[in-house]
Design a protein around this motif. Structure first.
Motif, PDB file in Angstrom:
ATOM      1  N   LEU A 371       0.978  -1.052   0.132  1.00 15.02           N
ATOM      2  CA  LEU A 371       0.029  -0.076  -0.118  1.00 15.02           C
ATOM      3  C   LEU A 371       0.881   1.321   0.096  1.00 15.02           C
ATOM      4  O   LEU A 371       0.370   2.285  -0.870  1.00 15.02           O
ATOM      5  CB  LEU A 371      -0.843  -0.020   1.219  1.00 15.02           C
ATOM      6  CG  LEU A 371      -2.112  -1.109   1.148  1.00 15.02           C
ATOM      7  CD1 LEU A 371      -2.674  -1.105   2.485  1.00 15.02           C
ATOM      8  CD2 LEU A 371      -3.101  -1.032  -0.203  1.00 15.02           C
ATOM      9  N   GLU A 372       2.020   1.097   0.724  1.00 14.00           N
ATOM     10  CA  GLU A 372       2.972   2.192   0.707  1.00 14.00           C
ATOM     11  C   GLU A 372       3.537   2.659  -0.730  1.00 14.00           C
ATOM     12  O   GLU A 372       3.606   3.760  -1.205  1.00 14.00           O
ATOM     13  CB  GLU A 372       4.032   2.272   1.937  1.00 14.00           C
ATOM     14  CG  GLU A 372       4.693   3.395   2.167  1.00 14.00           C
ATOM     15  CD  GLU A 372       4.073   4.466   2.673  1.00 14.00           C
ATOM     16  OE1 GLU A 372       4.479   5.621   2.495  1.00 14.00           O
ATOM     17  OE2 GLU A 372       3.053   4.390   3.249  1.00 14.00           O
ATOM     18  N   VAL A 373       3.978   1.604  -1.106  1.00  9.60           N
ATOM     19  CA  VAL A 373       4.492   1.562  -2.766  1.00  9.60           C
ATOM     20  C   VAL A 373       3.445   2.466  -3.562  1.00  9.60           C
ATOM     21  O   VAL A 373       3.515   3.554  -4.382  1.00  9.60           O
ATOM     22  CB  VAL A 373       4.741   0.281  -2.964  1.00  9.60           C
ATOM     23  CG1 VAL A 373       5.098   0.485  -4.885  1.00  9.60           C
ATOM     24  CG2 VAL A 373       5.968  -0.193  -2.494  1.00  9.60           C
ATOM     25  N   TYR A 374       2.069   1.918  -3.659  1.00  7.50           N
ATOM     26  CA  TYR A 374       1.054   2.439  -4.350  1.00  7.50           C
ATOM     27  C   TYR A 374       0.828   3.868  -4.069  1.00  7.50           C
ATOM     28  O   TYR A 374       0.767   4.925  -4.952  1.00  7.50           O
ATOM     29  CB  TYR A 374      -0.465   1.734  -4.089  1.00  7.50           C
ATOM     30  CG  TYR A 374      -0.383   0.218  -4.555  1.00  7.50           C
ATOM     31  CD1 TYR A 374       0.495  -0.125  -5.463  1.00  7.50           C
ATOM     32  CD2 TYR A 374      -1.217  -0.634  -3.683  1.00  7.50           C
ATOM     33  CE1 TYR A 374       0.368  -1.623  -5.874  1.00  7.50           C
ATOM     34  CE2 TYR A 374      -1.217  -1.741  -4.171  1.00  7.50           C
ATOM     35  CZ  TYR A 374      -0.317  -2.321  -5.264  1.00  7.50           C
ATOM     36  OH  TYR A 374      -0.482  -3.706  -5.554  1.00  7.50           O
ATOM     37  N   ARG A 375       0.776   4.374  -2.848  1.00  7.34           N
ATOM     38  CA  ARG A 375       0.658   5.644  -2.477  1.00  7.34           C
ATOM     39  C   ARG A 375       1.858   6.526  -3.046  1.00  7.34           C
ATOM     40  O   ARG A 375       1.752   7.736  -3.506  1.00  7.34           O
ATOM     41  CB  ARG A 375       0.627   5.913  -0.763  1.00  7.34           C
ATOM     42  CG  ARG A 375      -0.561   5.298  -0.380  1.00  7.34           C
ATOM     43  CD  ARG A 375      -0.809   5.702   1.280  1.00  7.34           C
ATOM     44  NE  ARG A 375      -1.840   5.029   1.844  1.00  7.34           N
ATOM     45  CZ  ARG A 375      -1.774   3.930   2.705  1.00  7.34           C
ATOM     46  NH1 ARG A 375      -0.557   3.519   2.737  1.00  7.34           N
ATOM     47  NH2 ARG A 375      -2.379   3.300   3.014  1.00  7.34           N
ATOM     48  N   ASN A 376       3.021   6.141  -2.790  1.00  7.32           N
ATOM     49  CA  ASN A 376       4.348   6.657  -3.397  1.00  7.32           C
ATOM     50  C   ASN A 376       4.190   6.849  -4.822  1.00  7.32           C
ATOM     51  O   ASN A 376       4.549   7.899  -5.335  1.00  7.32           O
ATOM     52  CB  ASN A 376       5.426   6.236  -2.905  1.00  7.32           C
ATOM     53  CG  ASN A 376       5.632   6.350  -1.471  1.00  7.32           C
ATOM     54  OD1 ASN A 376       5.109   7.098  -0.737  1.00  7.32           O
ATOM     55  ND2 ASN A 376       6.385   5.387  -0.679  1.00  7.32           N
ATOM     56  N   VAL A 377       4.075   5.888  -5.468  1.00 11.13           N
ATOM     57  CA  VAL A 377       3.981   5.867  -6.849  1.00 11.13           C
ATOM     58  C   VAL A 377       2.847   6.971  -7.425  1.00 11.13           C
ATOM     59  O   VAL A 377       3.068   7.793  -8.406  1.00 11.13           O
ATOM     60  CB  VAL A 377       3.884   4.735  -7.756  1.00 11.13           C
ATOM     61  CG1 VAL A 377       5.246   4.010  -7.439  1.00 11.13           C
ATOM     62  CG2 VAL A 377       2.697   3.820  -7.503  1.00 11.13           C
ATOM     63  N   LEU A 378       1.821   6.881  -6.899  1.00 10.30           N
ATOM     64  CA  LEU A 378       0.699   7.732  -7.297  1.00 10.30           C
ATOM     65  C   LEU A 378       1.120   9.195  -6.747  1.00 10.30           C
ATOM     66  O   LEU A 378       0.613  10.176  -7.761  1.00 10.30           O
ATOM     67  CB  LEU A 378      -0.681   7.334  -6.558  1.00 10.30           C
ATOM     68  CG  LEU A 378      -1.391   5.985  -6.923  1.00 10.30           C
ATOM     69  CD1 LEU A 378      -2.298   5.308  -5.974  1.00 10.30           C
ATOM     70  CD2 LEU A 378      -1.818   6.203  -8.410  1.00 10.30           C
ATOM     71  N   LEU A 379       1.523   9.581  -5.838  1.00 12.13           N
ATOM     72  CA  LEU A 379       1.901  10.600  -5.341  1.00 12.13           C
ATOM     73  C   LEU A 379       2.846  11.503  -6.336  1.00 12.13           C
ATOM     74  O   LEU A 379       2.664  12.448  -6.896  1.00 12.13           O
ATOM     75  CB  LEU A 379       2.468  10.748  -4.197  1.00 12.13           C
ATOM     76  CG  LEU A 379       2.762  12.158  -3.683  1.00 12.13           C
ATOM     77  CD1 LEU A 379       1.628  13.119  -3.365  1.00 12.13           C
ATOM     78  CD2 LEU A 379       3.378  12.007  -2.011  1.00 12.13           C
ATOM     79  N   SER A 380       3.934  10.494  -6.630  1.00 11.42           N
ATOM     80  CA  SER A 380       4.986  11.250  -7.622  1.00 11.42           C
ATOM     81  C   SER A 380       4.496  11.180  -9.059  1.00 11.42           C
ATOM     82  O   SER A 380       5.061  12.105  -9.849  1.00 11.42           O
ATOM     83  CB  SER A 380       6.340  10.050  -7.613  1.00 11.42           C
ATOM     84  OG  SER A 380       5.764   8.852  -8.283  1.00 11.42           O
ATOM     85  N   ASN A 381       3.545  10.378  -9.404  1.00 12.83           N
ATOM     86  CA  ASN A 381       2.870  10.698 -10.581  1.00 12.83           C
ATOM     87  C   ASN A 381       1.905  11.945 -10.985  1.00 12.83           C
ATOM     88  O   ASN A 381       1.855  12.461 -12.056  1.00 12.83           O
ATOM     89  CB  ASN A 381       1.931   9.554 -10.926  1.00 12.83           C
ATOM     90  CG  ASN A 381       1.999   9.132 -12.567  1.00 12.83           C
ATOM     91  OD1 ASN A 381       2.879   9.363 -13.378  1.00 12.83           O
ATOM     92  ND2 ASN A 381       0.664   8.867 -12.967  1.00 12.83           N
ATOM     93  N   GLN A 382       1.810  12.479  -9.692  1.00 11.71           N
ATOM     94  CA  GLN A 382       0.583  13.734  -9.700  1.00 11.71           C
ATOM     95  C   GLN A 382       1.556  15.116  -9.621  1.00 11.71           C
ATOM     96  O   GLN A 382       1.242  16.132 -10.027  1.00 11.71           O
ATOM     97  CB  GLN A 382      -0.085  13.568  -8.688  1.00 11.71           C
ATOM     98  CG  GLN A 382      -1.176  12.529  -8.552  1.00 11.71           C
ATOM     99  CD  GLN A 382      -2.004  12.572  -7.272  1.00 11.71           C
ATOM    100  OE1 GLN A 382      -1.535  13.177  -6.196  1.00 11.71           O
ATOM    101  NE2 GLN A 382      -3.192  11.786  -7.078  1.00 11.71           N
ATOM    102  N   ILE A 383       2.948  14.724  -9.144  1.00 14.22           N
ATOM    103  CA  ILE A 383       3.948  16.027  -9.042  1.00 14.22           C
ATOM    104  C   ILE A 383       4.310  16.389 -10.511  1.00 14.22           C
ATOM    105  O   ILE A 383       4.665  15.777 -11.153  1.00 14.22           O
ATOM    106  CB  ILE A 383       4.974  15.710  -8.174  1.00 14.22           C
ATOM    107  CG1 ILE A 383       4.618  15.233  -6.982  1.00 14.22           C
ATOM    108  CG2 ILE A 383       5.817  16.962  -8.105  1.00 14.22           C
ATOM    109  CD1 ILE A 383       5.550  14.831  -5.998  1.00 14.22           C
TER     110      ILE A 383
END
Length: 383
Positions: A371-383
């Motif tokens: 879940l932490e990996v999903y959050r991180n890649v989703l966040l970085s994809n929004q930046i």
């Protein structure tokens, strides 16, 4: 613009029984949906009714897909992506060098691509030219994915140093799938330990009966132990495979009447709860060695080879298990004899192994990591 994020997992995998991968997928599905995301599993048929029912009951969905991933199936997968428009495409049991999934990622630039590398084995040394090609291939593959989850440090190091994948994108999450400590592996009571001491010392192996699993090495070592100890000892070899008739013939020829072949066993937790010693004699580089963790969770003394990620799982502390040289029946016999003759050592190893599983290899910790990996890649994809 959609506010709900969609996680689409593509798995070259057929669910069967309620074991490691199935239990992990069920728990991860529940957590993804509770996190407010949509979850789709793309699986190879046939999918059992009980598995589909559990996934859909918790809010996920299943799409059937024909593997392997080649040109025609890649077109079908692309259609699935176009229909569902996932924010994360997560591939399991698919090579990070598969050209079709890279092409799909290129056509869907807004989708984050994650791999989980479950693969065992080492990468053979190459000539200078092939090594250069491997280097270029690794760098090109790394440009297409956002993260690669390695199931052990062994896999992570192999993928970075030998496959030349980007170390910045490789993350290790231990493969604790299915280790639901509370329900499947209750702590051994003092009565259990007293009962085990009253009978013969039970040595247990679980795995496919093939040469690279080291079963013949175990049998030869067991023969040596029986010839040199006075304590009653028995060996259980659970599993099916092409070596079964050869192994049975060896036992018959050598008079090993205290070796049992129960075949495939679905309830590994119950089998290991009755084991004093669990031996994992693999002779090839295991990515993780899930049987090692199941034996440790059951509180047995675990004896594993030095292949792949097995020593890492047992830990650098000798109290968590014993390690022998792969393929070396003399070293295995020596360590096995040590455990057979010393019940207090077996119990100490079992307790320490259980503590190590609770600290590093639980289903909960694995799900949290994903879940932490999903959050991180989703966040970085929004930046």
């Amino acid at each position: 613009m959609r506010s709900e994020k969609t996680i689409l997992q593509v798995l070259h995998f057929i669910p069967r029984n309620k074991r490691s991968m199935e239990l992990f997928l069920l728990r991860l599905n529940k957590e993804i949906v509770q996190n407010g995301w949509s979850h789709i599993l793309v699986l190879e048929p046939p999918v059992p009714y009980w598995f589909r029912n559990e996934i859909e009951k918790d809010g996920g969905s299943i799409v059937l897909f024909s593997f392997p991933l080649r040109f025609t199936s890649a077109v079908s997968l692309l259609r699935i992506l176009i229909k569902h428009q996932p924010d994360v495409l997560h591939a399991h049991f698919i090579s990070p060098f598969n050209p079709w999934i890279h092409l799909i990622k290129k056509i869907s630039p807004g989708c984050c691509l994650i791999y989980t590398d479950h693969s065992s084995g080492n990468i053979r040394k190459k000539s200078a030219i092939s090594e250069y090609i491997s280097f270029v291939r690794g760098k090109l593959a790394s440009m297409s994915f956002n993260r690669l989850i390695a199931v052990s440090d062994y896999v992570a190091e192999r993928d970075i140093k030998q496959a030349h994948l980007s170390g910045r994108k490789v993350i290790r999450i231990y493969n604790g799938n299915g280790i639901d400590i509370e329900s499947r592996f209750p702590v051994r009571s003092s009565e259990d330990e007293d009962y085990r001491e009253s009978g013969p010392v039970r040595v247990t192996f679980v795995g496919r009966l093939i040469r690279k699993k080291g079963v013949m090495t175990l049998l030869r070592a067991f023969k040596q132990v029986r010839q040199t100890v006075t304590i009653p000892v028995e060996l259980v070899i659970a599993g099916k495979g092409p070596m079964e008739s050869e192994l049975r013939s060896y036992c018959s020829k050598e008079g090993l009447t205290d070796v049992e072949f129960p075949g495939y066993v679905s309830d590994i937790a119950d089998l290991f709860s009755r084991a004093d010693i669990v031996v994992v004699p693999s002779e090839w580089d295991e990515a993780f060695g899930f049987t090692v963790v199941e034996g440790m969770a059951a509180g047995a003394a675990v004896l594993g080879s030095d292949a792949g990620g097995i020593p890492e799982i047992l830990g650098c502390r000798p109290e968590a298990g014993l390690v022998f040289k792969r393929g070396n029946e003399g070293d295995l016999a020596c360590k096995l004899r040590q455990l057979v003759e010393n019940p207090s050592l077996r119990q100490a190893l079992g307790r320490s192994a259980r503590e190590r599983v609770e600290a590093f290899f639980t289903l909960d910790s694995m799900v949290r990591g994903y879940l932490e990996v999903y959050r991180n890649v989703l966040l970085s994809n929004q930046i």
